[in-house]
Design a protein around this motif. Structure first.
Motif, short mmCIF file in Angstrom:
data_model
loop_
_atom_site.label_atom_id
_atom_site.label_comp_id
_atom_site.label_asym_id
_atom_site.label_seq_id
_atom_site.Cartn_x
_atom_site.Cartn_y
_atom_site.Cartn_z
N LEU A 93 2.28 9.78 -38.83
CA LEU A 93 2.02 8.46 -39.39
C LEU A 93 1.36 7.56 -38.35
CD1 LEU A 93 2.35 6.32 -41.63
CD2 LEU A 93 4.63 5.83 -40.68
N GLY A 94 1.90 7.54 -37.15
CA GLY A 94 1.33 6.72 -36.09
C GLY A 94 -0.06 7.18 -35.70
N LEU A 95 -0.29 8.49 -35.68
CA LEU A 95 -1.60 9.02 -35.33
C LEU A 95 -2.65 8.63 -36.37
CD1 LEU A 95 -2.76 10.79 -33.03
CD2 LEU A 95 -2.47 12.76 -34.54
N PHE A 96 -2.27 8.69 -37.63
CA PHE A 96 -3.15 8.27 -38.72
C PHE A 96 -3.49 6.78 -38.59
CE2 PHE A 96 -3.90 6.69 -43.02
CZ PHE A 96 -4.76 7.65 -43.55
N PHE A 97 -2.47 5.99 -38.33
CA PHE A 97 -2.64 4.54 -38.15
C PHE A 97 -3.57 4.24 -36.98
CE2 PHE A 97 -1.53 0.29 -36.94
CZ PHE A 97 -1.01 -0.34 -38.07
N TYR A 98 -3.33 4.92 -35.86
CA TYR A 98 -4.14 4.71 -34.66
C TYR A 98 -5.60 5.10 -34.89
CZ TYR A 98 -6.35 6.44 -30.34
OH TYR A 98 -7.25 6.71 -29.35
N GLY A 99 -5.82 6.23 -35.57
CA GLY A 99 -7.18 6.73 -35.78
C GLY A 99 -8.04 5.77 -36.57
N TRP A 100 -7.51 5.27 -37.67
CA TRP A 100 -8.34 4.39 -38.52
C TRP A 100 -8.46 3.00 -37.91
CZ3 TRP A 100 -11.61 6.32 -41.66
CH2 TRP A 100 -11.39 7.58 -42.21
N ALA A 101 -7.45 2.57 -37.16
CA ALA A 101 -7.59 1.30 -36.45
C ALA A 101 -8.68 1.40 -35.39
CB ALA A 101 -6.25 0.91 -35.81
N ALA A 102 -8.70 2.52 -34.63
CA ALA A 102 -9.75 2.70 -33.62
C ALA A 102 -11.12 2.83 -34.27
CB ALA A 102 -9.44 3.94 -32.78
N GLN A 103 -11.18 3.36 -35.50
CA GLN A 103 -12.46 3.54 -36.18
C GLN A 103 -13.09 2.19 -36.53
OE1 GLN A 103 -13.93 6.54 -36.92
NE2 GLN A 103 -15.69 5.53 -37.87
N TYR A 104 -12.27 1.24 -36.98
CA TYR A 104 -12.81 -0.04 -37.45
C TYR A 104 -12.63 -1.18 -36.45
CZ TYR A 104 -13.46 2.22 -41.94
OH TYR A 104 -13.89 3.07 -42.94
N THR A 105 -12.07 -0.88 -35.28
CA THR A 105 -11.94 -1.82 -34.16
C THR A 105 -11.41 -3.21 -34.56
OG1 THR A 105 -14.26 -2.51 -34.31
CG2 THR A 105 -13.73 -0.66 -32.82
N PRO A 106 -10.21 -3.28 -35.16
CA PRO A 106 -9.60 -4.59 -35.39
C PRO A 106 -9.05 -5.13 -34.07
CG PRO A 106 -8.07 -2.88 -36.02
CD PRO A 106 -9.35 -2.19 -35.60
N HIS A 107 -8.18 -6.11 -34.14
CA HIS A 107 -7.58 -6.65 -32.92
C HIS A 107 -6.91 -5.52 -32.14
CE1 HIS A 107 -4.70 -8.97 -30.41
NE2 HIS A 107 -5.68 -9.89 -30.44
N TRP A 108 -7.00 -5.59 -30.82
CA TRP A 108 -6.51 -4.50 -29.97
C TRP A 108 -5.04 -4.16 -30.21
CZ3 TRP A 108 -2.41 -5.81 -26.95
CH2 TRP A 108 -2.25 -7.16 -26.62
N SER A 109 -4.24 -5.14 -30.59
CA SER A 109 -2.80 -4.90 -30.79
C SER A 109 -2.53 -3.92 -31.92
CB SER A 109 -2.08 -6.22 -31.04
OG SER A 109 -2.57 -6.84 -32.23
N ILE A 110 -3.42 -3.86 -32.92
CA ILE A 110 -3.25 -2.94 -34.04
C ILE A 110 -3.40 -1.50 -33.55
CG2 ILE A 110 -4.04 -2.32 -36.34
CD1 ILE A 110 -2.83 -5.10 -36.16
N VAL A 111 -4.40 -1.28 -32.71
CA VAL A 111 -4.62 0.06 -32.15
C VAL A 111 -3.42 0.48 -31.29
CG1 VAL A 111 -6.16 1.47 -30.73
CG2 VAL A 111 -7.10 -0.34 -32.17
N ASP A 112 -2.98 -0.43 -30.44
CA ASP A 112 -1.84 -0.12 -29.57
C ASP A 112 -0.57 0.15 -30.38
OD1 ASP A 112 -3.29 -0.25 -27.28
OD2 ASP A 112 -2.65 -2.25 -26.70
N LEU A 113 -0.37 -0.59 -31.48
CA LEU A 113 0.81 -0.36 -32.31
C LEU A 113 0.78 1.04 -32.91
CD1 LEU A 113 3.38 -1.39 -33.71
CD2 LEU A 113 1.91 -2.29 -35.55
#
Length: 512
Positions: free
Chosen positions: A396-416
């Motif tokens: 779940l976290g890996l999926f979340f991280y991947g799509w956040a990194a794809q669309y480059t929202p605020h950095w905290s979303i990627v880190d979460l």
């Protein structure tokens, strides 16, 4: 020293039969019972005064009966040593462009300089694990500490790419001892009801290593020469060598008993004083079995194979992230190398939270299971249901991280996303580690070495294809593919072991 009364169990459990009433060790020492013939391999009786084992109910020389402070001392030494060795595996990552430029390395050679350290950690435990079961944990820990220090220093003084790559491999070989020794020592000194707490405290510092390495490396790359990455970790290693020589005592129970038996034979000039292990097998046979044991376990034991596959997959994903995380921030978020290293804190925080929460859950679950179980000690499979939390959270976290990194929202979303992923991977790994410790109590280091072979190979190989994977699929679909694979592997396998693990343990026999 007085001879120790015999045990009715195997030497690996090291739980002797109680001394008969009105009998003291002094009585036995002064009036040893005569032995007309050597006992057979299956004969062990409480009346045999020449069988050297631990005394019941407690023996101060038995590591499981040590004072709690002494147990924590050896645990903390291993923890701090593990922190440094794991930190060195990743500290180069932010400085690779600088190192490549100075030593004229192409992209493949620079990746090799980073990951060959991990290749060595795949090979080293296959030798170091059995050595610790033949000669004891203490001499192997000290020797590997010195070996690692020497070659890590050579890395700092390397003037050619060939010297750097070779020294990194040899330093990794010495660093690999921690992977073989850690589970063995924890199994030596801590009882099952303390497994979660001991693993949680041990992992607290090493888990920082893989994430702190790039942070330190990033600041050093920006403010001083990259060579200080190796010089500073070598200084820390020298301090840890001094501490380990003064604090770390032998924890391997068969080694302690063999030393006790040798002392009795020398003092009494009587060759009949032996441990049960010495009676069953001569030294040459023990060594031959020991040095082939990790590979035999990996090739023939489904329990080891399943554990190795799950942990190897998680470990490979972790090193994909560790090797690409810095470039994600510098290339897609346009931050400096120094600041990119700070984002590794999210990975470390997830692992630390995962280890501490899982440690608490493990001991709580074990205590509840023990109170309702019909047997004195719950079976090892009772550890496995707790893996499901991590098996679901990691993907779940890996999926979340991947799509956040794809669309480059605020950095905290990627880190979460990475915090959740690393939390899940850690929560998945700890119960499996406890399961192996309790399934192979006599040969924990060899079992850990067998699993580490695949773990280190994936950590070595996965980062090599990661840049191409992200270039073709993007962060979103690449990480989603890994997440789906993690679900397919991580959920059914522990459930299968939970159902058939007891039967597999019953078939192991003397195959190890």
């Amino acid at each position: 020293m007085a001879p120790i009364p015999a045990s009715s169990q195997t030497p690996d459990t090291i739980t002797p039969a109680p001394i008969p009433a009105h009998t003291t060790t002094t009585d036995i020492e002064l009036n040893p019972l005569p032995i007309q013939k050597p006992p057979s391999k299956k004969e062990t009786t409480a009346a045999d005064p020449f069988l050297v084992t631990f005394i019941l109910p407690t023996d101060p020389h038995n590591p499981k009966d040590w004072p709690t402070g002494k147990k924590w001392a050896v645990t903390d030494v291993l923890s701090a040593t593990g922190f440094n060795r794991i930190m060195v595996s990743t500290i180069m990552a932010p400085a690779l462009p600088l190192i490549s430029s100075e030593l004229h390395m192409n992209s493949t050679e620079s990746a090799m300089a980073l990951s060959i350290y991990l290749l060595a950690t795949a090979i080293g435990p296959l030798l170091i694990g059995p050595l610790s079961e033949v000669y004891g944990r203490k001499p192997i820990l000290h020797a590997s500490n010195v070996w690692f220090l020497v070659w890590n220093l050579v890395c700092g003084f390397a003037n050619t790419k060939q010297v750097l790559i070779a020294a990194r491999f040899l330093a990794g070989f010495g660093a690999s001892a921690i992977y073989a020794l850690a589970s063995g020592v924890l199994g030596d000194v801590w009882r099952p009801e303390q497994r979660g707490k001991s693993l949680g405290v041990y992992l607290l510092i090493p888990l920082l290593g893989s994430a702190v390495g790039p942070i330190i490396g990033g600041f050093m790359a920006g403010r001083t020469t990259w060579r200080w990455m190796f010089w500073s970790t070598s200084i820390f290693q020298a301090i840890m060598i001094a501490v380990s020589f003064s604090v770390f005592d032998e924890t391997h129970a068969p080694t302690i008993l063999r030393k006790r038996a040798r002392q009795l034979r020398r003092e009494r000039n009587d060759g009949r004083y032996k441990t049960l292990e010495e009676r069953l097998h001569d030294q040459h046979h023990r060594q031959c079995r020991a040095f082939t044991r990790p590979l035999r376990l990996l090739l023939t034991h489904p329990i080891i194979q399943i554990n190795a596959l799950i942990s190897a997959f998680d470990y490979g994903i972790l090193y994909i992230v560790l090797s690409t995380f810095s470039s994600l921030w510098t290339e897609r978020y346009n931050v400096s190398v120094e600041l990119s290293g700070l984002h590794y804190i999210s990975i470390a925080l997830g692992e630390i939270l995962g280890s501490q929460v899982t440690a608490w859950l493990m001991d709580r679950h074990y205590a509840r299971h023990a109170s309702t179980s019909t047997s004195p000690t719950p079976n090892p499979e009772s550890r496995l249901p707790l893996t499901l939390l991590g098996a679901l959270l990691g993907p779940l976290g890996l999926f979340f991280y991947g799509w956040a990194a794809q669309y480059t929202p605020h950095w905290s979303i990627v880190d979460l996303g990475m915090l959740i992923a690393s939390f899940g991977m850690q929560s998945n790994g700890m119960p499996m580690q406890a399961y192996i410790i309790e399934t192979y109590p006599q040969h924990i280091s060899s079992a850990a070495a067998a699993a580490q072979l695949l773990r280190s190979l994936t950590a070595f190989c996965f980062p090599l294809f990661a840049p191409r994977m992200y270039a073709v699929l993007g962060f979103g679909w690449a990480n989603s593919t890994l997440a789906f694979a993690g679900l397919v592997l991580g959920v059914p396998a522990p459930l299968g072991l939970w159902w058939v693990g007891a039967r597999l343990r019953g078939r192991m026999g003397s195959s190890y």
